[in-house]
Design an enzyme around this catalytic site. Structure first.
Site, PDB file in Angstrom:
ATOM      1  N   TYR A   7       0.810  -1.224   0.000  1.00 46.71           N
ATOM      2  CA  TYR A   7       0.000   0.000   0.000  1.00 46.71           C
ATOM      3  C   TYR A   7       0.848   1.281   0.000  1.00 46.71           C
ATOM      4  CZ  TYR A   7      -4.583   2.129   0.467  1.00 46.71           C
ATOM      5  OH  TYR A   7      -5.742   2.809   0.227  1.00 46.71           O
ATOM      6  N   LYS A  52      -1.227 -14.531   3.761  1.00 50.44           N
ATOM      7  CA  LYS A  52      -1.172 -15.445   2.620  1.00 50.44           C
ATOM      8  C   LYS A  52       0.207 -16.110   2.670  1.00 50.44           C
ATOM      9  CE  LYS A  52      -2.937 -17.071  -1.285  1.00 50.44           C
ATOM     10  NZ  LYS A  52      -4.110 -17.952  -1.334  1.00 50.44           N
ATOM     11  N   ASP A  63      -7.329  -3.287   3.915  1.00 51.03           N
ATOM     12  CA  ASP A  63      -8.068  -2.289   3.134  1.00 51.03           C
ATOM     13  C   ASP A  63      -9.200  -2.965   2.360  1.00 51.03           C
ATOM     14  OD1 ASP A  63      -8.527   0.255   1.898  1.00 51.03           O
ATOM     15  OD2 ASP A  63      -7.534  -0.509   0.107  1.00 51.03           O
ATOM     16  N   ASP A 123     -13.566  -2.971   3.209  1.00 46.17           N
ATOM     17  CA  ASP A 123     -14.607  -2.492   2.287  1.00 46.17           C
ATOM     18  C   ASP A 123     -15.658  -3.572   2.066  1.00 46.17           C
ATOM     19  OD1 ASP A 123     -13.150  -0.130   1.962  1.00 46.17           O
ATOM     20  OD2 ASP A 123     -13.631  -0.015  -0.169  1.00 46.17           O
TER      21      ASP A 123
HETATM   22  N1  GGG Z   1     -11.304   8.461   3.620  1.00 45.47           N
HETATM   23  C1  GGG Z   1     -10.649   7.439   2.981  1.00 45.47           C
HETATM   24  C2  GGG Z   1     -10.347   7.705   1.545  1.00 45.47           C
HETATM   25  O1  GGG Z   1     -10.248   8.824   1.107  1.00 45.47           O
HETATM   26  N2  GGG Z   1     -10.277   6.611   0.831  1.00 45.47           N
HETATM   27  C3  GGG Z   1      -9.956   6.613  -0.520  1.00 45.47           C
HETATM   28  C4  GGG Z   1      -8.561   6.148  -0.599  1.00 45.47           C
HETATM   29  O2  GGG Z   1      -8.177   5.149  -0.046  1.00 45.47           O
HETATM   30  N3  GGG Z   1      -7.808   6.873  -1.266  1.00 45.47           N
HETATM   31  C5  GGG Z   1      -6.449   6.657  -1.372  1.00 45.47           C
HETATM   32  C6  GGG Z   1      -6.015   7.769  -2.201  1.00 45.47           C
HETATM   33  O3  GGG Z   1      -6.805   8.213  -3.043  1.00 45.47           O
HETATM   34  O4  GGG Z   1      -4.906   8.225  -2.027  1.00 45.47           O
END
Ligand code: GGG
Length: 336
Positions: free
Chosen positions: A123, A169, A226, A230
């Protein structure tokens, strides 16, 4: 008490003021420091997370972040501000609860928490490409894995939770996910009252879809956490109701799980409940004011029980502002 308020992009501008209004209803002396971050800020000033925003967040310790829309393709100089902010503030654990709510779109019997490692793994977006071969680095450290596991077990102990399921995993990634799993098991030894099991992330996805009510807490590396959170949010009524708290030692960021939702931004129909419930998490976990958190959660629950909600979960549904007024009015009435 100080709060750094960063609405971000899209519906962040609509839901964050509502959550801040709710916090002010229970904490009248709360001082606010407003700051900018996100794609819109990058387009204006060339930086998605300006230094002054970071400084304000550090100074306040408590932060409210709305949402961000990072572009789906490489943009030179752009890095996701929320990913940066979590790392810069040392918010190593992302706590994402899902609870059944009185709504047709919410499944009954669910009360689970996903704790997601928040500072490393794929991430982070450490990628390279020569046009022919593209590589993303999945970096898992013992330090970060032990740290998030400690936070998860402490949370479980304080909240009277019975079981933590470690997600990985490790059959395919024995070095990285295996390290994460082994660190979680090591920390678990200090918490004999909490049962521990482990599950491959793909199995967990299927089991969560089949029987989310059978889980108590899940502890996952960043990317799996993440994705699974969701998935689970769908059973809590949808992303419009999914709160989160990014927790560190020196700072915490309350943040609805949803993104900036450009398809509905500016229409006045965004669901503010995920933001409001994130504010309650800030009160309970960071400011240690569980009684105030409870007042907010009760106001949300009675509002939904009375059939008042935005169009994403109720037909015909009310506007963001209407829902905000109802929830704040209920909080004020509790005081009298
Ligand atoms: N509030 C969480 C959020 O904005 N999620 C969308 C997300 O994960 N965005 C990552 C990004 O666009 O940098």
């Amino acid at each position: 008490m100080k709060l750094c308020v960063i609405p971000g992009d899209g519906i962040g501008h609509e839901v964050v003021p509502v959550a801040v209004g709710v916090l002010q209803a229970v904490l009248p002396g709360l001082q606010l420091v407003f700051a900018d971050a996100g794609w819109e800020e990058f387009c204006r000033n060339g930086k998605a997370l300006p230094e002054r925003t970071l400084a304000a967040a550090r100074e306040c310790g408590a932060v409210f972040f709305g949402a961000v829309s990072s572009p789906m393709q490489l943009v030179e100089g752009y890095r996701s501000p929320i990913v940066q902010l979590r790392r810069e503030l040392g918010c190593h654990a992302n706590i994402r609860p899902t609870l059944s709510l009185p709504l047709a779109s919410s499944r009954s019997g669910i009360d689970l928490i996903i704790v997601r490692e928040n500072t490393e793994d794929l991430y982070v977006g450490d990628e390279q490409s020569d046009g022919e071969v593209a590589v993303a680095i999945k970096r898992i450290t013992r330090k970060a894995s032990l740290r998030v596991a400690r936070s998860a077990f402490e949370l479980a102990r304080n909240a009277g939770r019975q079981r933590i399921t470690i997600i990985h995993k490790a059959n395919i990634l024995p070095r990285t996910d295996g390290l994460f799993r082994d660190c979680a098991r090591e920390v678990a030894q200090d918490y004999p009252e909490i049962a521990v099991d482990e599950m491959l992330v793909d199995t967990a996805a299927m089991r969560l879809a089949q029987a989310p009510e059978s889980f108590d807490m899940l502890l996952a590396p960043n990317l799996y956490g993440d994705i699974l959170s969701d998935l689970v949010a769908a059973f809590g009524g949808g992303l419009g109701l999914a709160p989160s708290l990014n927790l560190g030692v020196a700072a915490a960021i309350a943040e609805p799980v949803h993104g900036s939702a450009p398809d509905i931004a500016g229409q006045g129909i965004a669901n503010p409940l995920a933001a409001i419930l994130s504010a309650a998490m800030l009160l309970r976990v960071w400011w240690q004011r569980p009684e105030l958190a409870l007042r907010i959660e009760q106001a949300v629950r009675t509002t939904l029980l009375d059939g008042i909600a935005t169009p994403d979960v109720m037909s015909p549904g009310v506007s963001t502002q209407h829902l905000a007024r109802v929830v704040i009015e209920r909080i004020r009435l509790q005081q009298d």
